[in-house]
Design an enzyme around this catalytic site. Structure first.
Site, PDB file in Angstrom:
ATOM      1  N   HIS A 112       0.720  -1.513   0.243  1.00 43.69           N
ATOM      2  CA  HIS A 112       0.070   0.020  -0.061  1.00 43.69           C
ATOM      3  C   HIS A 112       0.703   1.131   0.367  1.00 43.69           C
ATOM      4  O   HIS A 112       0.632   2.877  -0.482  1.00 43.69           O
ATOM      5  CB  HIS A 112      -0.805  -0.149   1.209  1.00 43.69           C
ATOM      6  CG  HIS A 112      -1.764  -0.991   1.336  1.00 43.69           C
ATOM      7  ND1 HIS A 112      -3.602  -0.289   0.969  1.00 43.69           N
ATOM      8  CD2 HIS A 112      -2.390  -2.776   1.060  1.00 43.69           C
ATOM      9  CE1 HIS A 112      -4.055  -2.015   0.674  1.00 43.69           C
ATOM     10  NE2 HIS A 112      -2.879  -2.694   1.277  1.00 43.69           N
ATOM     11  N   ASP A 146      -5.108   5.922   2.455  1.00 46.19           N
ATOM     12  CA  ASP A 146      -6.028   4.342   1.690  1.00 46.19           C
ATOM     13  C   ASP A 146      -6.811   5.003   2.067  1.00 46.19           C
ATOM     14  O   ASP A 146      -8.093   4.401   3.025  1.00 46.19           O
ATOM     15  CB  ASP A 146      -4.669   3.830   2.689  1.00 46.19           C
ATOM     16  CG  ASP A 146      -4.409   2.206   1.939  1.00 46.19           C
ATOM     17  OD1 ASP A 146      -5.466   1.771   1.579  1.00 46.19           O
ATOM     18  OD2 ASP A 146      -3.404   2.197   1.689  1.00 46.19           O
TER      19      ASP A 146
END
Length: 451
Positions: free
Chosen positions: A18, A108
């Site tokens: 990520h 995110d």
């Protein structure tokens, strides 16, 4: 007097897969004139040597500043939400007091509470999805109740996507039981209020997922900003952008590249299952003997935590034919002339990297989004094949050997290599011609600065 530069605070979920795409997006925003602050957890910041020399870095807390190893998701996630919300708020206020007010938080999708922080502070927010548009469209339909769980049919039909078998769906949809906290996060929590974000970013490009992006763009402010690969591997516009800028594992670069330099063109099978996948002992054995029996050299990434699963004396018995490393510089490996194919779990980052560098794939998906990515690799992009597991879910050595032969040799292999080259060219064009990434990035930057 200096003209106001828009200031973005970018916060990834603290795992390698990520962090890297969001860090690449941060670099491209900075290249377009945006001031960027990259935020990470205190533990992660103290663990790695450097995030990126060119990016300003600040820290927040996830509530586990000494590390969260062994902490289960159902405990970690609520703690991160509580402590993360408080420390992210403190960081934004600190930047404001120091004369660097934040105009936008890009967070995110695994951290949906960031949207609430932004609203409370009067700061706009953009959500960043690190997985494909196709996968998130599936999650969207489950979350909205348009795809009912547990699945009753063996085939599902979702707008914008090809017909999918249940086995093609993400594991959190086809079999949500084993990981309830993570299933809740990806299928529901990240989808809960994402439509309220000012921008929705996807790490993909338009030509790659044309139909599903077209469908989603009708109802949501979708922006495709990928592929988020360091510039020097693609359009070479950012001269200092040669690496992602962060590694949670130390790559064995010298040993790896020296070994590859001694191998002939298209003679090596590269094998890696990413930073999280854990193979069963039996699967490791079958993979090992399949690689040993093949006609090709192999470079196999086996993390230290997985190395005990290798057959006894395997490293010694395959010396010269194969090289086993604990971690490697994947982009450099995939870009190397000796690599003939990539045996991969089909994590989205690995899939995008192989596609962007024109490397044929042998898909061996393990969990999460990987089965869906493998479906697209094989049937939509046609730049690889998928190994078929037996009734126990094990990819046997003979199947692995057959897959290697198919991709490395013959007419099917030639067609796959031709398609791989096509996607490599399209990935570069997405950045060079503004077909997706630059156009959407510049549009975002322009609106951010104007407002």
């Amino acid at each position: 007097m200096e003209t106001h530069r828009a200031h973005c605070l970018i916060l990834p979920y603290p795992v390698q897969g990520h962090i890297n795409p969001m860090l690449q997006f941060a670099k491209r925003l900075q290249h377009e004139g945006v001031k960027v602050t990259f935020a990470t957890t205190k533990f992660l910041f103290e663990t790695v040597d450097e995030v990126s020399a060119s990016i300003s870095v600040e820290t927040i807390s996830d509530g586990y500043d000494d590390g969260a190893n062994g902490i289960v998701q159902k405990i970690y996630l609520p703690r991160f939400q509580k402590v993360g919300s408080e420390t992210l708020t403190e960081l934004v206020l600190k930047l404001q007091d120091s004369g660097r007010p934040v105009d936008c938080i890009i967070y995110d999708a695994f951290l949906p509470w960031c949207l609430d922080v932004g609203k409370d502070l009067g700061v706009r927010a953009g959500v960043f999805f690190t997985q494909s548009c196709a996968v998130n469209n599936i999650y969207y339909h489950v979350h909205k109740g348009l795809l009912k769980l547990p699945l009753e049919a063996t085939e599902v039909d979702i707008p914008g996507l090809p017909p999918l078998l249940a086995s093609d769906l993400p594991s959190f949809v086809s079999n949500p039981g084993p990981y309830p906290a993570t299933s809740q996060l990806v299928v529901h929590d990240q989808m809960e209020k994402f439509e309220e974000a000012d921008w929705i970013f996807f790490n993909t490009f338009y030509r790659l997922e044309e139909k599903v992006i077209h469908w989603m763009a009708k109802i949501l402010p979708v922006k495709t900003i990928g592929p988020t690969i360091p510039s020097m591997y693609l359009e070479k516009r950012l001269e200092d952008d040669k690496q992602y800028g962060l590694n949670l594992f130390k790559p064995m670069t010298n040993a790896c590249m020296s070994w590859l330099n001694e191998r002939s063109i298209n003679s090596v099978v590269y094998v890696s299952f990413g930073s999280l996948a854990k193979l069963e002992v039996k699967q490791m054995e079958e993979l090992a003997w399949g690689l040993r029996a093949s006609s090709y050299h192999f470079l196999w990434v086996v993390r230290e935590s997985e190395s005990k699963k290798l057959p006894k004396d395997f490293v010694k018995e395959t010396f010269g034919k194969g090289l086993i490393i604990s971690w490697g510089p994947q982009l450099d490996v995939l870009a190397h002339k000796s690599i003939g194919c990539f045996m991969t779990h089909c994590g989205w980052n690995s899939t995008l990297e192989a596609l962007s560098l024109g490397v044929p794939m042998i898909a061996m998906p393990q969990w999460t989004d990987q089965s869906t990515n493998a479906k697209f690799v094989k049937d939509i992009w046609k730049m690889g094949i998928k190994a078929q597991p037996d009734e126990n879910g094990i990819d046997r050595r003979d199947v692995i050997g057959q897959c290697i032969s198919i991709v490395m040799e013959g007419e099917i292999g030639q067609e796959i290599r031709k398609n791989a080259k096509k996607w490599k060219d399209l990935a570069r064009q997405a950045l060079e011609e503004g077909g997706s990434s630059d156009e959407n990035t510049k549009d975002f930057v322009s609106k951010l600065i104007q407002s």
